[in-house]
Design a protein around this motif. Structure first.
Motif, PDB file in Angstrom:
ATOM      1  N   THR A   1     -13.220  -4.119  -1.577  1.00 18.99           N
ATOM      2  CA  THR A   1     -13.637  -2.729  -1.725  1.00 18.99           C
ATOM      3  C   THR A   1     -12.494  -1.851  -1.221  1.00 18.99           C
ATOM      4  O   THR A   1     -11.634  -2.322  -0.475  1.00 18.99           O
ATOM      5  CB  THR A   1     -14.888  -2.430  -0.890  1.00 18.99           C
ATOM      6  OG1 THR A   1     -14.528  -2.554   0.493  1.00 18.99           O
ATOM      7  CG2 THR A   1     -16.025  -3.364  -1.226  1.00 18.99           C
ATOM      8  N   PRO A   2     -12.474  -0.561  -1.611  1.00 17.11           N
ATOM      9  CA  PRO A   2     -11.400   0.316  -1.138  1.00 17.11           C
ATOM     10  C   PRO A   2     -11.288   0.305   0.385  1.00 17.11           C
ATOM     11  O   PRO A   2     -10.191   0.234   0.933  1.00 17.11           O
ATOM     12  CB  PRO A   2     -11.821   1.692  -1.643  1.00 17.11           C
ATOM     13  CG  PRO A   2     -12.690   1.434  -2.812  1.00 17.11           C
ATOM     14  CD  PRO A   2     -13.372   0.128  -2.553  1.00 17.11           C
ATOM     15  N   LYS A   3     -12.414   0.342   1.043  1.00 13.14           N
ATOM     16  CA  LYS A   3     -12.402   0.386   2.500  1.00 13.14           C
ATOM     17  C   LYS A   3     -11.780  -0.874   3.089  1.00 13.14           C
ATOM     18  O   LYS A   3     -10.944  -0.807   3.990  1.00 13.14           O
ATOM     19  CB  LYS A   3     -13.838   0.549   3.022  1.00 13.14           C
ATOM     20  CG  LYS A   3     -13.922   1.536   4.150  1.00 13.14           C
ATOM     21  CD  LYS A   3     -15.358   1.871   4.455  1.00 13.14           C
ATOM     22  CE  LYS A   3     -15.373   2.972   5.484  1.00 13.14           C
ATOM     23  NZ  LYS A   3     -16.647   3.669   5.524  1.00 13.14           N
ATOM     24  N   GLU A   4     -12.157  -2.015   2.545  1.00  8.37           N
ATOM     25  CA  GLU A   4     -11.622  -3.284   3.050  1.00  8.37           C
ATOM     26  C   GLU A   4     -10.132  -3.406   2.730  1.00  8.37           C
ATOM     27  O   GLU A   4      -9.343  -3.843   3.558  1.00  8.37           O
ATOM     28  CB  GLU A   4     -12.380  -4.466   2.434  1.00  8.37           C
ATOM     29  CG  GLU A   4     -13.775  -4.636   2.998  1.00  8.37           C
ATOM     30  CD  GLU A   4     -14.648  -5.554   2.143  1.00  8.37           C
ATOM     31  OE1 GLU A   4     -15.528  -6.185   2.710  1.00  8.37           O
ATOM     32  OE2 GLU A   4     -14.440  -5.619   0.907  1.00  8.37           O
ATOM     33  N   ASP A   5      -9.763  -2.989   1.505  1.00 13.16           N
ATOM     34  CA  ASP A   5      -8.365  -3.134   1.098  1.00 13.16           C
ATOM     35  C   ASP A   5      -7.431  -2.282   1.957  1.00 13.16           C
ATOM     36  O   ASP A   5      -6.288  -2.665   2.200  1.00 13.16           O
ATOM     37  CB  ASP A   5      -8.194  -2.741  -0.375  1.00 13.16           C
ATOM     38  CG  ASP A   5      -8.817  -3.773  -1.308  1.00 13.16           C
ATOM     39  OD1 ASP A   5      -9.016  -4.917  -0.868  1.00 13.16           O
ATOM     40  OD2 ASP A   5      -9.115  -3.422  -2.463  1.00 13.16           O
ATOM     41  N   LEU A   6      -7.913  -1.113   2.371  1.00 14.13           N
ATOM     42  CA  LEU A   6      -7.030  -0.185   3.090  1.00 14.13           C
ATOM     43  C   LEU A   6      -7.171  -0.278   4.602  1.00 14.13           C
ATOM     44  O   LEU A   6      -6.426   0.349   5.343  1.00 14.13           O
ATOM     45  CB  LEU A   6      -7.308   1.254   2.629  1.00 14.13           C
ATOM     46  CG  LEU A   6      -7.120   1.509   1.124  1.00 14.13           C
ATOM     47  CD1 LEU A   6      -7.593   2.904   0.747  1.00 14.13           C
ATOM     48  CD2 LEU A   6      -5.659   1.317   0.714  1.00 14.13           C
ATOM     49  N   GLU A   7      -8.135  -1.072   5.050  1.00 15.39           N
ATOM     50  CA  GLU A   7      -8.490  -1.103   6.470  1.00 15.39           C
ATOM     51  C   GLU A   7      -7.294  -1.391   7.379  1.00 15.39           C
ATOM     52  O   GLU A   7      -7.083  -0.715   8.391  1.00 15.39           O
ATOM     53  CB  GLU A   7      -9.589  -2.160   6.671  1.00 15.39           C
ATOM     54  CG  GLU A   7     -10.542  -1.877   7.817  1.00 15.39           C
ATOM     55  CD  GLU A   7     -10.076  -2.488   9.121  1.00 15.39           C
ATOM     56  OE1 GLU A   7      -9.418  -3.545   9.041  1.00 15.39           O
ATOM     57  OE2 GLU A   7     -10.341  -1.903  10.188  1.00 15.39           O
ATOM     58  N   GLU A   8      -6.468  -2.365   6.977  1.00 16.86           N
ATOM     59  CA  GLU A   8      -5.324  -2.756   7.794  1.00 16.86           C
ATOM     60  C   GLU A   8      -4.408  -1.561   8.041  1.00 16.86           C
ATOM     61  O   GLU A   8      -4.007  -1.285   9.176  1.00 16.86           O
ATOM     62  CB  GLU A   8      -4.555  -3.882   7.069  1.00 16.86           C
ATOM     63  CG  GLU A   8      -3.369  -4.401   7.853  1.00 16.86           C
ATOM     64  CD  GLU A   8      -2.538  -5.426   7.061  1.00 16.86           C
ATOM     65  OE1 GLU A   8      -3.037  -5.972   6.053  1.00 16.86           O
ATOM     66  OE2 GLU A   8      -1.381  -5.653   7.459  1.00 16.86           O
TER      67      GLU A   8
ATOM     68  N   CYS B   1       0.870  -1.175   0.000  1.00 15.87           N
ATOM     69  CA  CYS B   1       0.000   0.000   0.000  1.00 15.87           C
ATOM     70  C   CYS B   1       0.910   1.229   0.000  1.00 15.87           C
ATOM     71  O   CYS B   1       1.788   1.358   0.845  1.00 15.87           O
ATOM     72  CB  CYS B   1      -0.890  -0.022   1.232  1.00 15.87           C
ATOM     73  SG  CYS B   1      -1.975   1.401   1.354  1.00 15.87           S
ATOM     74  N   ASN B   2       0.728   2.108  -0.985  1.00 14.86           N
ATOM     75  CA  ASN B   2       1.506   3.344  -1.033  1.00 14.86           C
ATOM     76  C   ASN B   2       0.792   4.411  -0.219  1.00 14.86           C
ATOM     77  O   ASN B   2      -0.404   4.621  -0.388  1.00 14.86           O
ATOM     78  CB  ASN B   2       1.645   3.843  -2.465  1.00 14.86           C
ATOM     79  CG  ASN B   2       2.411   2.875  -3.319  1.00 14.86           C
ATOM     80  OD1 ASN B   2       3.506   2.462  -2.961  1.00 14.86           O
ATOM     81  ND2 ASN B   2       1.825   2.490  -4.445  1.00 14.86           N
TER      82      ASN B   2
END
Lengths: 537, 210
Positions: free
Chosen positions: A429-436, A401-402
């Protein structure tokens, strides 16, 4: 400000994204007549930067606004009119959220009345005492114009193709940059500074002496790339190579995820190339290999548009576009502007989102999960303001993730505020992908704990999926004298876009120099007004 | 060679207004002292330069940025507006619609650029082609200027060299005043050039005092 446009050009360019703008500048530069037109009323398309008010409206905007199908033009035999625009390439899954109150409660307002009168020194003094600033939606919206929020944030390599092109073409004078002041990674549950240069490596207290030697030796091996070194790794991953070198976990982490910008699945040759690119760009401007465009990435396309205009390109934004005219041999003939005017040209270049449906029906699209956050502090606080690039390995190192964190010195947000951009290949989804990544960097939304969380608070967030067409074949269903320009991709830099722009230019005008150096104003010799001369190079 | 002057300033001044109102003529007249009825667009030039020895201590280099008829539909790039310290909006006395457009240009200007501390740019209005239509001044102009914080307005003629110097001087005076009150632009951003030593510019681009 309504004028009829001239009726004939060498080339019509529809859309003001970066690829379109570079082609425009290159064509104007060699004396071609260019009409550069956009149905939107701003420059940049999917590459634009917006203030807070504009981005608020972004979700509601219609991409095909101003595209008119009621045109009434006389067509010649065999000619047909094709509607401009398609629904395949747009931002999806947009979700915007405020995490702060709209206004302060009444009692707070009365205390703050003086501050509102905006005595600059007074507000600054307030900040100096260390009391945390209380942000409200109203207060941020009042500063809306100080925001330049990128829809496609980009970071350039100091010796990448883009920077070289800016300098060689003399377009660098139209833009300013700041160097990224630190590169971070997420290691053992913490944000750590990645040692970039030799001096960084040696001054980093978290890297042991043995690790320092390992790291320098490894980077040297990658730079030299002697054949023997990598001959057994032709079909293996870069991670495997690093493991075989018997390095410590920390060194592997720094090299793999940050310096090589790779994942555990990246092929060895690609990892080595990335390291070379990173090291080659070191030491040119600033402490890291990276640059960010002042006032936002939306500036990039405008610099090329300005050059195009200065060399005679005609600009028309916010235009009603009635359709493209193609003849019986499926050759582009002209653009219908407004209801009746047909403007002819021998070539058509268009942003992919402006393309008629039939040219893009087989183009495969992947998506980028993007998130933008407005916060009240840096992810890693420090005395001076940093411009931070963070490589965050997701999902056990399978994806990267950048993360780009921008402060007020970049001219993209008001004082006391940071903008954080995150993007990675979309899987869910964007939210799930970036959640971590989000959960590690920012305060959690629920304030249930008594322990003070030192991490920044998210004041506003915006998630969306952005189309990426990097791997798609954009020539397949497109007529010979028409060209599609890809939109923003998932890369950190825009070197791929430059390559594409150059390809389009060379297909139209083979054997002509691409963006030769433009003269400075003082180099232009002006005659008696009737025969003006410009140096050709 | 500029040792005689204690300070040398660089001012970026915008000249905006509708197509054909005489922006290029005014710039040429002011910067070069010439006039021609058939200017062609100066291909490749961003701005014209004029140097003024303002007083015994100050030399001012004025960059006059023409929109050059290119971005003529009124959508100028951020590059055009950035770091401007003053603007002249031109209209044509023989074409009333060009005066109506003045407020559009002003709105766009106010929207896109302000001085570093948020103050609006000083703006003058030039009613051009005063040699043929000096009697056609719009009656509302006085009120318009008051309402919109316009520094002043002038009937000009690029052809007869009327009022252009005095109008520009007034504008420069305003810019100087702002310059005195604030050290205008100051950033440590990079201008990219061949090698790093030409890198950092401390407001060397504009408004530098030496």
């Amino acid at each position: 400000m309504d004028y009829e446009l001239p009726t004939e050009f060498d080339i019509i360019i529809v859309g003001t994204g970066i690829v379109e703008s570079i082609v425009s500048a290159a064509a104007s530069r060699i004396g071609k007549t260019v009409l550069h037109i956009d149905s939107q009323d701003y420059y940049g398309g999917f590459w634009a930067s917006f203030n807070l008010e504009q981005i608020d409206k972004l979700c509601e905007r219609n991409q095909n606004a101003n595209v008119d199908i009621s045109a009434d033009v006389q067509l010649n035999e065999g000619e047909r009119l094709i509607q401009i625009g398609n629904n395949n390439f747009d931002l999806k899954n947009t979700s915007q959220k405020w995490s702060i109150p709209e206004k302060l409660e009444l009692k707070d307002v009365s205390e703050n009345v003086e501050g509102d009168n905006c005595d600059v020194t007074e507000t600054e003094a307030d900040n100096g005492t260390g009391t945390e600033e209380v942000w409200t939606q109203e207060k941020l919206m009042r500063e809306s114009r100080k925001f330049n929020i990128d829809i496609a944030p980009k970071i350039q390599f100091a010796r990448g193709d883009f920077v070289e092109l800016l300098i060689s073409s003399n377009i660098a004078r139209y833009s300013e940059y700041r160097s990224v002041s630190r590169v971070l990674t997420w290691l053992n549950g913490e944000l750590e500074v990645v040692p970039c240069s030799r001096s960084d490596v040696f001054s980093n207290p978290k890297v042991s002496v043995i690790e320092k030697r390992m790291l320098m030796k490894l980077l040297g091996a990658c730079m030299d790339s002697e054949e023997n070194e990598f001959k057994d790794y032709k079909i293996k991953t870069f991670h495997t190579y690093l493991n075989d070198k018997r390095l410590t976990d920390n060194v592997i982490h720094y090299v793999l995820y940050a310096i090589a910008m790779s994942t555990v699945d990246t092929p060895c040759s690609e990892g080595v190339e990335n390291i070379k690119r990173f090291l080659n760009s070191l030491g040119r401007f600033g402490k890291t290999p990276f640059l960010y465009s002042m006032y936002g990435s939306g500036e990039l396309s405008q610099a090329f548009c300005r050059l195009s205009a200065v060399f005679g390109g005609v600009y028309a934004l916010n235009q009603n576009l009635g359709g493209f005219v193609f003849d019986a041999e499926n050759k582009f003939k002209g653009l219908v502007c407004g209801k009746q005017q047909v403007i002819k040209a021998s070539h058509l270049v268009m942003g992919i989102e402006k393309s008629p449906e039939e040219f893009v029906k087989s183009v495969e699209v992947s998506y980028i999960s993007r998130g933008i956050f407005i916060t009240n502090g840096s992810v890693k606080g420090s005395e001076k303001e940093h411009l931070t690039l963070l490589f965050y390995p997701l999902k056990g190192g399978r994806e990267l993730c950048n993360v780009i964190e921008l402060g007020t010195l970049t001219g993209t947000c008001p004082k006391g505020i940071y903008i954080v951009h995150m993007f990675t290949k979309q899987i869910n989804t964007p939210k799930e992908d970036l959640e971590e990544c989000v959960s590690k960097l920012f305060q959690s939304e629920k304030e249930d704990s008594d322990v003070k969380d030192a991490r920044p608070q998210v004041l506003w967030s915006f998630y969306y999926s952005a189309p990426d067409t990097n791997t798609a074949n954009l020539r397949k269903d497109v007529p010979e004298n028409a060209f599609l320009c890809p939109g923003p991709d998932c890369d950190l830099d825009i070197d791929y876009s430059i390559k594409k722009a150059k390809e389009i230019f060379n297909s139209m005008y083979p054997d002509v120099e691409f963006l030769p150096r433009a003269p400075d104003p003082e180099e232009i010799i002006i005659g008696d007004g009737s025969d003006e001369q410009i140096p050709k190079k | 060679m500029c040792d005689l002057f204690k300070r040398e300033l660089l001012f970026k001044v915008l000249v905006i207004g509708d197509f054909g109102v005489g922006k290029t003529s005014i710039i040429k007249r002011y910067a070069e002292g010439t006039f021609s009825t058939k200017y062609k667009i100066t291909i490749g030039a961003d701005f014209a330069l004029k140097q003024i020895d303002w007083d015994s201590e100050t030399r001012i280099n004025i960059q006059l940025w023409d929109i050059a008829g290119h971005e003529r539909f009124g959508y100028l790039t951020s590059v055009y507006y950035r770091y401007a310290v003053a603007a002249a909006i031109v209209f044509d006395l023989t074409r009333p619609d060009t005066f109506v457009a003045v407020s559009k240009w002003l709105n766009d200007l106010r929207d896109k650029v302000s001085l570093p501390h948020g103050k609006p740019l000083p703006v003058i209005i030039l009613a051009n082609k005063g040699d043929v239509a000096a009697n056609k001044v719009p009656v509302q102009i006085e009120e318009f200027c008051k309402k919109n914080q316009i520094v002043s307005w002038y009937i000009t003629s690029a052809k007869e060299n009327r009022n252009i110097d005095s109008a520009m001087n007034r504008l420069i005076l305003e810019a100087l005043e702002n310059q005195r009150n604030n050290n205008l632009y100051n950033s440590d951003s990079l201008m990219l050039a061949e090698e790093a030593n030409s890198g950092t510019h401390n407001s060397s681009r504009l408004c530098c005092s030496r």
